[in-house]
Design an enzyme around this catalytic site. Structure first.
Site, mmCIF file in Angstrom:
data_model
loop_
_atom_site.group_PDB
_atom_site.id
_atom_site.type_symbol
_atom_site.label_atom_id
_atom_site.label_comp_id
_atom_site.label_asym_id
_atom_site.label_seq_id
_atom_site.Cartn_x
_atom_site.Cartn_y
_atom_site.Cartn_z
ATOM 1 C CE1 TYR A 22 45.904 36.547 47.092
ATOM 2 C CE2 TYR A 22 43.568 37.119 47.088
ATOM 3 C CZ TYR A 22 44.579 36.208 47.363
ATOM 4 O OH TYR A 22 44.272 34.978 47.886
ATOM 5 C CE LYS A 46 14.101 38.040 34.784
ATOM 6 N NZ LYS A 46 14.111 38.403 33.351
#
Length: 370
Positions: free
Chosen positions: A265, A39
């Site tokens: 950043y 999954k």
């Protein structure tokens, strides 16, 4: 979906490691049949390549979460048994019967609704899911389970009573009280019931640590085959598993940065002295956690820490010197006598290894090797 084939970053999946881990699970659990959980894009490693690898490596069936995953597998030509572990709407009963996938059912009402939607000739394969303490889905009342089995037996042209299952909430820790409580509830709900061909209760933790206490003839497993020790080392060390993944890239820029320069950043990292800095084309847009700042990558067998905040498409590392552009970089895997694993990343970030793996983005190329 865009796959970034024109950059040097890629995720390699070892078929040999998958086969090894499957063999370990089979030996420890004594199982006859393995349903491998693929999954969520096979825990991030790639639905189709991993499904093919685990079937070639000895698994007999696949387990998914949603019908769409099962349909992709069938469209790709995979004919192995497929179990859908989550609940789906009864309107899709005929689609599941057509594709011969096993559905998980948690109520008599669902079976009654599904009956009206079954118009074909192939029966719907049904696995009754029991809630013994996970609290997610499943029957909680024995009388309703018995009534549902009778309903299935009374309509053999429309339904096949294929399975009986539950899921453990706490099978991979040293504290076993709740696990044993679930085992007792399982027996209270199922002892004496007609038995279907598939009785499957063991997940990775139960299969690896409690094989003598629960049915393990058929097991549903995931993390352990992906090379992630279910207890993260608290029940046993993880060196009995092979690492299946190698995440690799290369340096695309190398620069000499003077002292006092902020990087990335927010300038959360400022060079304390002049240093060599390398840029690697992978970032949080590829699924890496921004908490990996300070975590090392491997370059020429040496650990080079990530410095500054990860950006969406790149990260920077401190280099030992002026290395050439295109120098290989290992983010997960072996380089010389050093190795980095998802468990290492988990310990650094505080995020479970299987949660880290499912974050791998679609744009990361995935390739089966060996």
């Amino acid at each position: 979906m865009v796959v970034a084939q024109h950059r040097p970053t890629r995720l390699l999946i070892s078929q040999q490691a998958i086969a090894h881990n499957l063999a370990v699970v089979r030996q420890v659990s004594g199982c006859r049949t393995i349903f491998m959980a693929v999954k969520d894009n096979a825990y991030g490693f790639g639905l189709l390549p991993v499904s093919r690898a685990v079937l070639a490596g000895g698994a007999q069936g696949l387990a998914v979460a949603v019908l769409d995953e099962a349909l992709v597998l069938r469209t790709a030509g995979i004919k192995a048994p497929i179990l859908i572990m989550s609940l789906l709407d009864a309107q899709y009963a005929q689609a599941c019967a057509d594709q011969q996938v096993i559905v998980t059912v948690a109520s008599l009402a669902w079976l009654q609704k599904a009956q009206h939607n079954l118009t074909g000739t192939a029966p719907l394969l049904v696995s009754l899911g029991l809630d013994t303490g996970m609290g997610r889905i499943g029957y909680r009342d024995r009388a309703e389970i018995e009534e549902s089995i009778r309903f299935l037996q009374q309509h053999p042209t429309q339904f096949t009573y294929q399975g009986l299952m539950t899921h453990f909430a706490d099978s991979d820790t040293v504290e076993t009280d709740y696990f044993h409580r679930q085992v007792r509830r399982w027996h209270a709900l199922t002892d004496g019931l007609p038995q279907p061909p598939m009785v499957h209760v063991a997940n990775s933790g139960a299969a690896m640590y409690h094989a003598a206490e629960v049915p393990t003839d058929i097991i549903r497993i995931g993390t352990v085959v992906y090379g992630m020790e279910p207890s993260e080392g608290t029940m046993r060390p993880d060196n009995y598993l092979d690492q299946i993944e190698r995440l690799e890239s290369e340096l695309i820029m190398v620069k000499h940065v003077p002292a006092g320069e902020g990087l990335s950043y927010g300038h959360t990292y400022v060079t304390p002295t002049a240093e060599w800095v390398g840029t690697i084309p992978i970032g949080y847009g590829d699924g890496l956690s921004r908490k990996l700042k300070g975590f090392p990558v491997l370059i020429q067998g040496k650990k080079c820490p990530i410095i500054g905040n990860l950006t969406m498409d790149a990260l920077m590392v401190r280099l030992p010197g002026p290395l050439p552009v295109h120098t290989p970089v290992t983010l997960l895997g072996q380089d010389g006598d050093q190795r980095l694993t998802l468990t290492d990343m988990a310990q650094h970030t505080g995020i479970a290894p299987w949660e880290l793996s499912i974050r791998f983005a679609e744009r990361l190329p995935r390739k089966l090797v060996d």
